[in-house]
Design a protein around this motif. Structure first.
Motif, short mmCIF file in Angstrom:
data_model
loop_
_atom_site.label_atom_id
_atom_site.label_comp_id
_atom_site.label_asym_id
_atom_site.label_seq_id
_atom_site.Cartn_x
_atom_site.Cartn_y
_atom_site.Cartn_z
N ILE A 1 9.69 -5.02 8.53
CA ILE A 1 8.57 -5.72 7.91
C ILE A 1 8.85 -7.20 7.66
CG2 ILE A 1 7.45 -3.73 6.84
CD1 ILE A 1 9.04 -4.31 4.31
N GLY A 2 9.90 -7.75 8.27
CA GLY A 2 10.13 -9.19 8.17
C GLY A 2 10.26 -9.68 6.75
N GLY A 3 9.50 -10.74 6.40
CA GLY A 3 9.59 -11.34 5.08
C GLY A 3 8.70 -10.71 4.03
N ALA A 4 8.15 -9.53 4.31
CA ALA A 4 7.22 -8.88 3.37
C ALA A 4 7.86 -8.59 2.02
CB ALA A 4 6.68 -7.60 3.99
N MET A 5 9.14 -8.23 2.04
CA MET A 5 9.82 -7.88 0.78
C MET A 5 9.86 -9.07 -0.17
SD MET A 5 13.00 -5.53 2.03
CE MET A 5 12.77 -3.86 2.67
N PHE B 1 0.84 -1.21 0.00
CA PHE B 1 0.00 0.00 0.00
C PHE B 1 0.87 1.26 0.00
CE2 PHE B 1 -2.53 3.39 1.76
CZ PHE B 1 -3.81 3.17 1.26
N ALA B 2 1.89 1.27 0.85
CA ALA B 2 2.75 2.44 0.96
C ALA B 2 3.49 2.72 -0.34
CB ALA B 2 3.74 2.24 2.11
N TRP B 3 3.87 1.67 -1.03
CA TRP B 3 4.58 1.88 -2.30
C TRP B 3 3.64 2.42 -3.37
CZ3 TRP B 3 9.22 -1.06 -4.44
CH2 TRP B 3 10.28 -0.98 -3.53
N ARG B 4 2.42 1.88 -3.42
CA ARG B 4 1.46 2.36 -4.43
C ARG B 4 1.08 3.81 -4.20
NH1 ARG B 4 -1.22 -2.56 -3.51
NH2 ARG B 4 -2.86 -1.46 -2.40
N HIS B 5 1.01 4.24 -2.94
CA HIS B 5 0.54 5.58 -2.60
C HIS B 5 1.67 6.50 -2.15
CE1 HIS B 5 -3.01 2.98 -2.29
NE2 HIS B 5 -3.70 4.04 -2.62
N SER B 6 2.89 6.13 -2.48
CA SER B 6 4.05 6.93 -2.09
C SER B 6 3.91 8.37 -2.58
CB SER B 6 5.32 6.31 -2.68
OG SER B 6 6.46 7.07 -2.32
N THR B 7 4.24 9.32 -1.72
CA THR B 7 4.14 10.73 -2.06
C THR B 7 5.51 11.26 -2.52
OG1 THR B 7 4.64 11.47 0.20
CG2 THR B 7 2.33 11.03 -0.34
N GLN C 1 10.73 8.11 -4.62
CA GLN C 1 11.79 7.38 -5.31
C GLN C 1 12.51 6.43 -4.36
OE1 GLN C 1 15.04 9.89 -6.58
NE2 GLN C 1 14.88 11.22 -4.79
N ILE C 2 13.19 5.44 -4.97
CA ILE C 2 14.08 4.58 -4.21
C ILE C 2 15.45 5.24 -4.23
CG2 ILE C 2 15.15 2.32 -4.04
CD1 ILE C 2 12.72 1.13 -5.39
N SER C 3 15.88 5.70 -3.08
CA SER C 3 17.13 6.47 -3.01
C SER C 3 18.36 5.59 -2.88
CB SER C 3 17.07 7.44 -1.83
OG SER C 3 15.98 8.33 -1.97
N GLY C 4 18.19 4.38 -2.37
CA GLY C 4 19.34 3.51 -2.21
C GLY C 4 18.94 2.20 -1.55
N TYR C 5 19.92 1.31 -1.40
CA TYR C 5 19.64 0.02 -0.77
C TYR C 5 20.92 -0.57 -0.19
CZ TYR C 5 21.80 -2.66 -4.58
OH TYR C 5 22.70 -3.21 -5.46
N LEU C 6 20.74 -1.60 0.62
CA LEU C 6 21.87 -2.30 1.22
C LEU C 6 21.50 -3.77 1.38
CD1 LEU C 6 24.62 -2.43 2.76
CD2 LEU C 6 23.33 -1.87 4.85
N VAL C 7 22.41 -4.64 0.95
CA VAL C 7 22.30 -6.07 1.23
C VAL C 7 23.32 -6.38 2.32
CG1 VAL C 7 22.43 -8.41 0.33
CG2 VAL C 7 21.66 -6.55 -1.16
N PRO C 8 22.89 -6.49 3.57
CA PRO C 8 23.86 -6.68 4.67
C PRO C 8 24.48 -8.07 4.65
CG PRO C 8 21.63 -6.83 5.50
CD PRO C 8 21.51 -6.43 4.06
N PRO C 9 25.69 -8.20 5.15
CA PRO C 9 26.32 -9.53 5.23
C PRO C 9 25.63 -10.41 6.26
CG PRO C 9 27.64 -7.91 6.41
CD PRO C 9 26.54 -7.14 5.71
N LEU D 1 13.94 -7.09 -8.06
CA LEU D 1 12.51 -7.31 -8.32
C LEU D 1 11.66 -6.17 -7.77
CD1 LEU D 1 12.37 -11.14 -7.53
CD2 LEU D 1 12.10 -10.07 -9.78
N LEU D 2 12.00 -5.70 -6.57
CA LEU D 2 11.24 -4.61 -5.96
C LEU D 2 11.42 -3.31 -6.73
CD1 LEU D 2 11.89 -5.24 -2.15
CD2 LEU D 2 9.74 -5.56 -3.39
N GLN D 3 12.61 -3.08 -7.24
CA GLN D 3 12.86 -1.87 -8.03
C GLN D 3 12.02 -1.87 -9.31
OE1 GLN D 3 16.82 -1.34 -9.74
NE2 GLN D 3 16.80 0.80 -9.08
N LYS D 4 11.95 -3.02 -9.98
CA LYS D 4 11.13 -3.14 -11.18
C LYS D 4 9.66 -2.91 -10.84
CE LYS D 4 14.11 -6.38 -13.68
NZ LYS D 4 14.22 -7.76 -14.24
N LEU D 5 9.21 -3.44 -9.73
CA LEU D 5 7.82 -3.28 -9.30
C LEU D 5 7.51 -1.81 -9.02
CD1 LEU D 5 5.10 -4.51 -8.40
CD2 LEU D 5 6.10 -4.79 -6.12
#
Length: 283
Positions: A211-215, A116-122, A152-160, A139-143
C-alpha cells in the motif's frame, strides 16, 4: 456483484469477486478496480481461502510502480503473480478514455482501502504490519484500538534500510508464523515492497497487501491531497509542493516515462486494431 473465475498466471481462483478490470498493453498488466466494500469482500474471501492457496498478493499500483515495471521485467513478473489494483487517477482516466475498461472499473486508492479494511476488520483477520518506522506503528496501533475494530494486530516489523529483501523476508516470515497473522500489510515503498510481498507469499499462506505511503497518511504523519485535487489527477503536484527536494527529479523523469508508456500503449493498441480490420476486410 457476482463470483467469477479469474485466471492469474498458472493459477485459477474461483473465489475472486468481479469488481471491474482493465488492461494496459505496454507493459502487459491486468488491473482490477472497484469500491472499497467490493475490494474488502475480495480480501475477506482471500483470507478465508489463504490456507488452500499457495500465493495471494494484492498490489495498489501507482503510476511510479508502472514505470518501474516497464523498466524492470523481473519486477513485472513478481507483481503480475498477484492482483493489481489501479491506484493512479491519471492511469484510470486514460483507461476509461481508451475504452479499455469493464463497467465497474474504478480507481482503487490504497489509503482509502487500508482505512476501510481496518474499520471493518472481522474476527478472523489477524493483521501484521511492515512499517517504515516505529512511530508509524505506534500511531496505527492507537488508531486501531480507538476504532474498536474486530480482529487484532498480531505483530509488526520495521525493516532496516537495505535493498536486500531476502534477509528482511526471512525475518518477516519467522515473525508472521509466530504471530499467526493472515494479512500482511506492507508500506515501505516500491519496488522494495513488491519484492518483499512476493518473497513472503511464496513461503507462507498469508494475504500480502502492498500500500505504499498509505500507512503514513492514515497515521497522520503525512497530509493527503484534498478530494478536488485527487479528482483532477493532481495528487502528484500536491506531494511535490510538500517535498520538492526529494520528489523533483523523480517526478520530472517519472512523469515523462509514464507519458511515454501511455503513448506506446495507445499506439500498440491502435496498430492491433488496424491490423485486425485489414485482415477482416480481406476475408
Amino acid at each position: 456483484m457476482r463470483i467469477i473465475q479469474v485466471v492469474s498466471g498458472d493459477r485459477e481462483d474461483s473465489h475472486f469477486v468481479k469488481i471491474g478490470k482493465a488492461s494496459l498493453n505496454h507493459p502487459e498488466i491486468l488491473f482490477y478496480g472497484g469500491e472499497n466494500s467490493d475490494l474488502f469482500t475480495t480480501l475477506d474471501l482471500s483470507v478465508s481461502n489463504c490456507n488452500s492457496q499457495p500465493y495471494t498478493s494484492f498490489h495498489f499500483a501507482s503510476a511510479a510502480v508502472i514505470v518501474d515495471c516497464a523498466k524492470n521485467w523481473t519486477l513485472l513478473s513478481k507483481i503480475t503473480r498477484g492482483y493489481i489494483f489501479c491506484d493512479s487517477r491519471p492511469l484510470q482516466l486514460y483507461l476509461v478514455a481508451a475504452m479499455r475498461v469493464e463497467k465497474y472499473f474504478r480507481q482503487s486508492r490504497g489509503t482509502g482501502f487500508f482505512e476501510f479494511a481496518w474499520r471493518h476488520s472481522t474476527e478472523q483477520m489477524n493483521h501484521f504490519l511492515i512499517v517504515p518506522n516505529q512511530e508509524t506503528f505506534n500511531l496505527l496501533q492507537k488508531l486501531f484500538i480507538s476504532q474498536k475494530s474486530l480482529g487484532q494486530i498480531s505483530g509488526y516489523l520495521v525493516p532496516p534500510l537495505t535493498e536486500d529483501m531476502n534477509g528482511v523476508a526471512s525475518e518477516a516470515v519467522s515473525l508472521i508464523r509466530e504471530s499467526r497473522a493472515n494479512i500482511v500489510w506492507i508500506g515501505i515503498g516500491a519496488p522494495k515492497q513488491i519484492v518483499l510481498a512476493d518473497l513472503i507469499s511464496s513461503k507462507i499462506p498469508v494475504v500480502t497487501v502492498t500500500i505504499g505511503g498509505a500507512m503514513e497518511i492514515v497515521s497522520g504523519q503525512r497530509k493527503e491531497a484534498p478530494l478536488w485535487i485527487q479528482r483532477f489527477a493532481l495528487e502528484w503536484l500536491f506531494r511535490w509542493i510538500q517535498e520538492p527536494r526529494r520528489l523533483t527529479k523523480r517526478y520530472v523523469v517519472g512523469n515523462m516515462s509514464f507519458l511515454k508508456i501511455l503513448i506506446m500503449d495507445f499506439m500498440k493498441t491502435q496498430f492491433t486494431y488496424v491490423r485486425r480490420k485489414l485482415k477482416n476486410s480481406h476475408e
